[in-house]
Write a protein that holds these residues in place. Structure first.
Motif, short mmCIF file in Angstrom:
data_model
loop_
_atom_site.label_atom_id
_atom_site.label_comp_id
_atom_site.label_asym_id
_atom_site.label_seq_id
_atom_site.Cartn_x
_atom_site.Cartn_y
_atom_site.Cartn_z
N GLY A 64 0.78 -1.23 0.00
CA GLY A 64 0.00 0.00 0.00
C GLY A 64 0.81 1.27 0.00
O GLY A 64 0.24 2.36 0.13
N LEU A 65 2.14 1.17 -0.16
CA LEU A 65 2.96 2.37 -0.20
C LEU A 65 2.94 2.97 -1.60
O LEU A 65 2.93 2.24 -2.60
N GLY A 66 2.94 4.30 -1.67
CA GLY A 66 3.01 4.97 -2.95
C GLY A 66 4.38 4.77 -3.59
O GLY A 66 5.35 4.40 -2.92
N ALA A 67 4.45 5.02 -4.88
CA ALA A 67 5.70 4.78 -5.61
C ALA A 67 6.85 5.60 -5.03
O ALA A 67 7.95 5.08 -4.79
N GLN A 68 6.60 6.89 -4.78
CA GLN A 68 7.66 7.74 -4.28
C GLN A 68 8.05 7.37 -2.85
O GLN A 68 9.23 7.38 -2.48
N VAL A 69 7.05 7.02 -2.03
CA VAL A 69 7.33 6.64 -0.64
C VAL A 69 8.12 5.34 -0.60
O VAL A 69 9.04 5.18 0.22
N LYS A 114 8.40 4.86 15.32
CA LYS A 114 8.20 6.30 15.24
C LYS A 114 9.38 7.02 14.59
O LYS A 114 9.50 8.24 14.69
N ALA A 115 10.24 6.26 13.91
CA ALA A 115 11.43 6.85 13.30
C ALA A 115 11.04 7.78 12.16
O ALA A 115 9.94 7.70 11.59
N ALA A 116 11.96 8.68 11.81
CA ALA A 116 11.69 9.69 10.79
C ALA A 116 11.50 9.06 9.42
O ALA A 116 12.16 8.08 9.07
N GLN A 117 10.59 9.64 8.65
CA GLN A 117 10.36 9.21 7.28
C GLN A 117 10.54 10.42 6.35
O GLN A 117 9.90 11.45 6.54
N PRO A 118 11.43 10.33 5.35
CA PRO A 118 11.63 11.46 4.44
C PRO A 118 10.48 11.66 3.46
O PRO A 118 9.89 10.69 2.97
N TYR A 119 10.14 12.91 3.19
CA TYR A 119 9.12 13.30 2.22
C TYR A 119 9.76 14.29 1.24
O TYR A 119 10.44 15.23 1.66
N ASP A 120 9.52 14.11 -0.04
CA ASP A 120 9.96 15.10 -1.01
C ASP A 120 8.76 15.94 -1.45
O ASP A 120 7.66 15.80 -0.93
N ASP A 121 8.97 16.80 -2.44
CA ASP A 121 7.91 17.73 -2.84
C ASP A 121 6.76 17.04 -3.56
O ASP A 121 5.71 17.66 -3.75
N ARG A 122 6.92 15.79 -3.97
CA ARG A 122 5.81 15.06 -4.55
C ARG A 122 4.87 14.52 -3.47
O ARG A 122 3.68 14.31 -3.71
N CYS A 123 5.43 14.26 -2.29
CA CYS A 123 4.64 13.69 -1.19
C CYS A 123 4.20 14.75 -0.19
O CYS A 123 3.33 14.48 0.64
N LEU A 124 4.82 15.93 -0.25
CA LEU A 124 4.55 16.96 0.76
C LEU A 124 4.57 18.33 0.10
O LEU A 124 5.48 18.66 -0.65
N TRP A 136 1.27 12.96 2.06
CA TRP A 136 0.78 11.61 1.77
C TRP A 136 0.70 10.80 3.05
O TRP A 136 1.58 10.89 3.92
N THR A 137 -0.37 10.01 3.17
CA THR A 137 -0.49 9.02 4.24
C THR A 137 -1.00 7.72 3.63
O THR A 137 -1.45 7.70 2.48
N THR A 138 -0.95 6.68 4.39
CA THR A 138 -1.44 5.39 3.89
C THR A 138 -2.95 5.42 3.65
O THR A 138 -3.48 4.60 2.91
N GLY A 139 -3.66 6.37 4.26
CA GLY A 139 -5.10 6.50 4.06
C GLY A 139 -5.47 7.52 3.01
O GLY A 139 -6.65 7.84 2.85
N GLY A 140 -4.50 8.06 2.31
CA GLY A 140 -4.76 9.06 1.28
C GLY A 140 -4.08 10.38 1.62
O GLY A 140 -3.41 10.52 2.65
N ARG A 141 -4.27 11.34 0.74
CA ARG A 141 -3.63 12.65 0.93
C ARG A 141 -4.29 13.39 2.09
O ARG A 141 -5.52 13.49 2.16
#
Length: 390
Positions: A64-69, A114-124, A136-141
């Motif tokens: 269920g993870l997005g391509a970028q994630v 609870k470790a950090a997860q990186p987000y780029d400009d496509r996800c955030l 982005w979240t697993t339940g949608g934007r």
């Protein structure tokens, strides 16, 4: 070519109740996936990122993870193993066969939920005027998540934010840690001299210009915090655990604040006087030094690396030259005649040269030696290497 200083800016998210659940489940999902990717990497001998992607990408998409994630999860895992390899090479985990190094090498790297997860400009995306983010979240934007920060941090984000931002949960609150690329100030010409900085435990920093940041208050606070933790841990009650949780990062925050104050004073002095800064290269000192058991807590609480990092980035922002010098014999060498002898330093705070009779505070003497080494290194680095015409 404009050089850049990377500075991180932290903002606190203010999500609603349903948004909290979405953020928490997202962090759990991506870090659980990272643990699985880590196990695959460990089994296959930690392959390169491209090869690891071939073995894990399809499964991450199925989870269920997005391509970028999914790409970020794989990259995060590779970076974790690269850091482990660098620590082993630097000797930070002990010698080959040591208990600590064997433990690190014998199992896959595990990621906290609870470790950090990186987000780029496509996800955030940031809406700075409204002080909201969409991510982005697993339940949608998730749109319209409010955040708060200082006016200076908001200006930093508006002017310099670049690249990825990390989502992290800490003590029940969510934060975004953004990377800002701030242009480095041009050098302020050739320095007229160097400010030598001697780092220590009894005195946090002593400079060749006469500034001394004593560590008495900081060390006393650490001792009190250690005694308080022992008492609360011995009680083992709900209220004691609650107090421990509330105070768990108090010492780290206080130490960082002190280091910011000390580093700003050092850099401001160097900038005002047209000097450069010379720091000791203390890499690996904890593994080299042998101390009694009752002294080890002080050594391992010593935040010399953080202080040096603060001095370095502040110096780069205002164009003050900075060099790292070899700390060998700086506390044993006489800053007046150059005589080196262990007996020159009779006590922790006293220096008395056996050759010329020069006497000074030991840290003042060391800072002058560091300043001289800084000038030598700067001169050597600025020398022309072009062969003389025949």
């Amino acid at each position: 070519m404009v050089l850049l200083v990377k500075i991180v800016t932290q903002v606190k998210l203010l999500p609603e109740a349903d948004q909290v659940a979405a953020l928490r489940s997202t962090l759990r999902a991506v870090n659980d996936a990272a643990c699985w990717v880590s196990s695959v990497a460990f089994e296959r001998g930690v392959p390169r990122e491209y090869e690891l992607r071939k073995h894990t990408y399809a499964e991450l998409k199925a989870r269920g993870l997005g391509a970028q994630v999914a790409q970020h999860v794989i990259r995060k895992t590779c970076h974790a193993y690269a850091t482990l390899k660098a620590n082993i090479k630097a000797g930070n985990l002990g010698k080959p066969g040591s208990k600590r190094r064997t433990k690190a090498e014998s199992k896959p790297i595990a990621f906290r939920l609870k470790a950090a997860q990186p987000y780029d400009d496509r996800c955030l995306s940031w809406q700075l005027d409204a002080k909201t983010v969409s991510l982005w979240t697993t339940g949608g934007r998730l749109k319209g998540v409010r955040f708060t920060c200082s006016p200076d941090a908001l200006k930093m984000l508006r002017d310099y934010r670049q690249g990825e931002s990390d989502l992290i949960e800490r003590d029940g609150s969510f934060y975004l840690i953004a990377t800002c690329d701030v242009p480095e100030a041009p050098p302020n010409g050739t320095p007229t001299g160097f400010v030598g900085v001697d780092l220590g435990i009894a005195n946090i920093a002593t400079t060749s210009t006469g500034y001394r940041a004593t560590g008495r208050g900081l060390n006393r606070r650490r001792t009190r915090q250690l005694d308080l933790r022992k008492k609360l841990q011995a009680k083992d009650t709900k209220s004691a655990k609650r107090l421990l949780k509330r105070r768990r990062r108090a010492e780290a925050r206080h130490t960082a604040n002190v280091n910011h104050i000390v580093s700003k004073t050092i850099v401001t002095t160097a900038e005002r006087t047209g000097h450069g800064i010379a720091l000791e290269d203390l890499t690996g000192i904890r593994s080299r030094v042998r101390l009694r058991k009752d002294q080890r807590t002080s050594l391992h609480s010593w935040s010399f690396h953080q202080l040096a990092a603060f001095v370095e980035y502040k110096a780069r922002r205002v164009g003050v030259p900075l060099v790292y010098v070899d700390p060998a014999y700086t506390s044993q060498q006489c800053s007046q005649c150059g005589h080196i002898d262990r007996k020159n330093r009779s006590k922790q705070s006293e220096f008395a040269c056996l050759a010329c009779g020069f006497m000074a505070h030991a840290d003042d003497n060391a800072s002058r030696n560091i300043a001289r080494k800084g000038e030598i290194m700067w001169t050597a680095g600025r020398e022309s290497r072009v062969p003389a015409p025949v």
